[in-house]
Design a protein around this motif. Structure first.
Motif, PDB file in Angstrom:
ATOM      1  N   TYR A  18       0.670  -1.073   0.021  1.00 60.50           N
ATOM      2  CA  TYR A  18      -0.112   0.170  -0.058  1.00 60.50           C
ATOM      3  C   TYR A  18       1.133   0.716   0.131  1.00 60.50           C
ATOM      4  N   GLN A  19       2.583   1.151   0.741  1.00 57.83           N
ATOM      5  CA  GLN A  19       3.113   2.218   0.398  1.00 57.83           C
ATOM      6  C   GLN A  19       2.383   3.422   1.284  1.00 57.83           C
ATOM      7  N   GLY A  20       2.111   3.097   2.057  1.00 56.74           N
ATOM      8  CA  GLY A  20       2.134   4.428   3.114  1.00 56.74           C
ATOM      9  C   GLY A  20       0.440   5.001   2.722  1.00 56.74           C
ATOM     10  N   ASP A  21      -0.057   4.250   1.500  1.00 54.52           N
ATOM     11  CA  ASP A  21      -1.474   5.132   1.150  1.00 54.52           C
ATOM     12  C   ASP A  21      -2.572   4.624   1.808  1.00 54.52           C
ATOM     13  N   CYS A  22      -3.325   5.803   3.266  1.00 52.53           N
ATOM     14  CA  CYS A  22      -4.410   5.167   3.922  1.00 52.53           C
ATOM     15  C   CYS A  22      -5.848   4.912   3.419  1.00 52.53           C
ATOM     16  N   GLY A  23      -5.536   6.283   2.255  1.00 55.58           N
ATOM     17  CA  GLY A  23      -7.150   5.933   1.320  1.00 55.58           C
ATOM     18  C   GLY A  23      -7.244   5.237   0.510  1.00 55.58           C
ATOM     19  N   ALA A  24      -6.282   4.103   0.238  1.00 54.60           N
ATOM     20  CA  ALA A  24      -6.902   2.397  -0.503  1.00 54.60           C
ATOM     21  C   ALA A  24      -6.639   1.453   0.672  1.00 54.60           C
ATOM     22  N   VAL A  25      -7.049   1.479   1.978  1.00 53.88           N
ATOM     23  CA  VAL A  25      -7.766   0.817   2.811  1.00 53.88           C
ATOM     24  C   VAL A  25      -8.980   1.044   2.926  1.00 53.88           C
ATOM     25  N   GLY A  26     -10.316   0.706   2.379  1.00 50.13           N
ATOM     26  CA  GLY A  26     -11.363   1.086   2.850  1.00 50.13           C
ATOM     27  C   GLY A  26     -11.760   1.643   1.864  1.00 50.13           C
ATOM     28  N   GLY A  27     -13.566   1.800   2.193  1.00 48.75           N
ATOM     29  CA  GLY A  27     -14.272   2.799   1.597  1.00 48.75           C
ATOM     30  C   GLY A  27     -14.205   2.783   0.334  1.00 48.75           C
ATOM     31  N   PRO A  28     -14.154   4.161  -0.583  1.00 42.65           N
ATOM     32  CA  PRO A  28     -14.852   3.616  -2.117  1.00 42.65           C
ATOM     33  C   PRO A  28     -14.128   3.365  -2.929  1.00 42.65           C
ATOM     34  N   ASP A  29     -13.001   3.992  -2.217  1.00 43.59           N
ATOM     35  CA  ASP A  29     -11.772   4.151  -2.965  1.00 43.59           C
ATOM     36  C   ASP A  29     -10.180   2.651  -2.674  1.00 43.59           C
ATOM     37  N   ALA A  30     -11.306   1.700  -1.984  1.00 45.65           N
ATOM     38  CA  ALA A  30     -10.312   0.776  -1.041  1.00 45.65           C
ATOM     39  C   ALA A  30      -9.387  -0.427  -2.564  1.00 45.65           C
ATOM     40  N   LYS A  31      -7.996  -0.348  -2.087  1.00 47.08           N
ATOM     41  CA  LYS A  31      -7.443  -1.587  -3.724  1.00 47.08           C
ATOM     42  C   LYS A  31      -7.305  -2.402  -2.327  1.00 47.08           C
ATOM     43  N   LYS A  32      -6.558  -3.818  -3.383  1.00 48.27           N
ATOM     44  CA  LYS A  32      -6.138  -5.146  -2.950  1.00 48.27           C
ATOM     45  C   LYS A  32      -5.616  -5.217  -3.746  1.00 48.27           C
ATOM     46  N   PRO A  33      -3.561  -5.240  -3.082  1.00 45.98           N
ATOM     47  CA  PRO A  33      -3.070  -5.633  -4.211  1.00 45.98           C
ATOM     48  C   PRO A  33      -3.035  -7.351  -4.821  1.00 45.98           C
ATOM     49  N   PRO A  34      -2.990  -7.477  -5.972  1.00 52.33           N
ATOM     50  CA  PRO A  34      -3.342  -9.178  -6.815  1.00 52.33           C
ATOM     51  C   PRO A  34      -2.356 -10.328  -6.291  1.00 52.33           C
ATOM     52  N   GLU A  35      -3.850 -10.869  -6.231  1.00 56.42           N
ATOM     53  CA  GLU A  35      -2.891 -12.311  -5.787  1.00 56.42           C
ATOM     54  C   GLU A  35      -1.417 -12.847  -6.054  1.00 56.42           C
ATOM     55  N   SER A  36      -1.554 -12.352  -7.581  1.00 57.20           N
ATOM     56  CA  SER A  36      -0.488 -13.230  -8.273  1.00 57.20           C
ATOM     57  C   SER A  36       0.317 -12.430  -7.131  1.00 57.20           C
ATOM     58  N   GLN A  37       1.176 -11.007  -6.317  1.00 53.78           N
ATOM     59  CA  GLN A  37       2.050 -10.748  -5.673  1.00 53.78           C
ATOM     60  C   GLN A  37       2.202 -11.638  -4.285  1.00 53.78           C
ATOM     61  N   PHE A  38       1.298 -12.749  -4.671  1.00 58.35           N
ATOM     62  CA  PHE A  38       1.784 -13.555  -2.929  1.00 58.35           C
ATOM     63  C   PHE A  38       2.857 -14.461  -3.446  1.00 58.35           C
ATOM     64  N   ALA A  39       2.937 -15.060  -4.685  1.00 59.71           N
ATOM     65  CA  ALA A  39       4.077 -15.778  -5.269  1.00 59.71           C
ATOM     66  C   ALA A  39       5.209 -15.063  -5.470  1.00 59.71           C
ATOM     67  N   GLU A  40       4.613 -13.988  -6.345  1.00 61.85           N
ATOM     68  CA  GLU A  40       5.797 -12.885  -7.081  1.00 61.85           C
ATOM     69  C   GLU A  40       6.515 -12.109  -6.157  1.00 61.85           C
ATOM     70  N   VAL A  41       5.893 -11.900  -5.154  1.00 57.36           N
ATOM     71  CA  VAL A  41       6.686 -10.780  -4.455  1.00 57.36           C
ATOM     72  C   VAL A  41       6.771 -10.319  -2.952  1.00 57.36           C
ATOM     73  N   PHE A  42       5.647 -10.987  -2.337  1.00 57.10           N
ATOM     74  CA  PHE A  42       5.576 -11.256  -1.178  1.00 57.10           C
ATOM     75  C   PHE A  42       6.800 -12.277  -0.276  1.00 57.10           C
TER      76      PHE A  42
END
Length: 231
Positions: free
Chosen positions: A74-98
């Motif tokens: 989320y790179q410190g973007d609190c606004g992307a957590v919950g609410g109408p502008d909520a975002k979620k990392p792609p599932e592919s990032q679990f294997a590719e990045v995380f």
């Protein structure tokens, strides 16, 4: 004669402080490790589950480290957590990045059966973060008490060691000790932030006041020594 006595006492105090400082730092760090806020969050979750007649969950450090990487996406973007502008990392990032960032074997990744994510501008301790940020409605309770979970991992961090603060909890139905395992048997410690299940020193959460106090005293001794010498 008086000057000699002051110098002798000052030197004695300074040498004593230099011997005590490493021990004090070590003891203080150990205290802070046991006070890992991510571990405390897992404890609150398990307490609430057992009070509801649900099973206690295994605290998996690999899953917890991935929860920390999930926050960092989320790179410190609190606004992307919950609410109408909520975002979620792609599932592919679990294997590719995380997983690679944590040193978790990609082949050992298990299913994610639930997740909590919260962000606030002020820091809250585990019980308050749990009740005020992570548990908001019936859907949250359904996730919390789900019988599908077998293990849990939690992470807590702030942006650059400060506000905003993020809390993330990931649940999995994978088999404990055989899913989310580390390549070399230990986690890649990823800073800043804390994650549960390991003896992790949490960056940005220390209170180094005892050490600061000792350095202040040492400085005072040196100042006293400097004043005494010209007299």
């Amino acid at each position: 004669m008086a000057n000699t006595s002051i110098i002798t006492i000052s030197c004695y105090l300074l040498v004593t402080l230099l011997f005590l400082l490493p021990a004090t730092a070590s003891i203080h760090a150990q205290i802070k490790v046991t006070n890992n806020p991510a571990d405390k969050l897992v404890a609150v979750i398990n307490d609430n589950r057992t009070a509801h007649k649900s099973s206690s969950l295994y605290d998996n450090p690999g899953l917890a480290c991935i929860a920390l990487q999930y926050i960092k996406a989320y790179q410190g973007d609190c606004g992307a957590v919950g609410g109408p502008d909520a975002k979620k990392p792609p599932e592919s990032q679990f294997a590719e990045v995380f997983a690679p960032s944590c040193g978790v074997k990609v082949s050992s990744l298990g299913p994610i059966t639930g997740r909590f994510l919260g962000c606030e501008t002020k820091y809250l301790h585990a019980p308050q973060a749990f009740s005020e940020i992570l548990i908001r409605n019936q859907k949250s309770l359904d996730i919390l008490y789900s019988k599908n979970h077998t293990q849990v991992g939690a992470a807590v961090t702030g942006t650059d060691g400060g506000s905003p603060y993020f809390w993330c909890v990931l649940f999995s139905s994978g088999k404990p000790n055989s899913t989310f395992t580390f390549e070399d048997g230990v986690a890649k410690i990823s800073k800043p932030g804390c994650f549960s299940g390991v003896n992790d020193e949490c960056s940005g959460t220390y209170d180094w006041s005892p050490i600061r106090g000792m350095w202040l005293l040492a400085t005072s001794v040196l100042v006293a020594l400097g004043i005494a010498l010209p007299l």
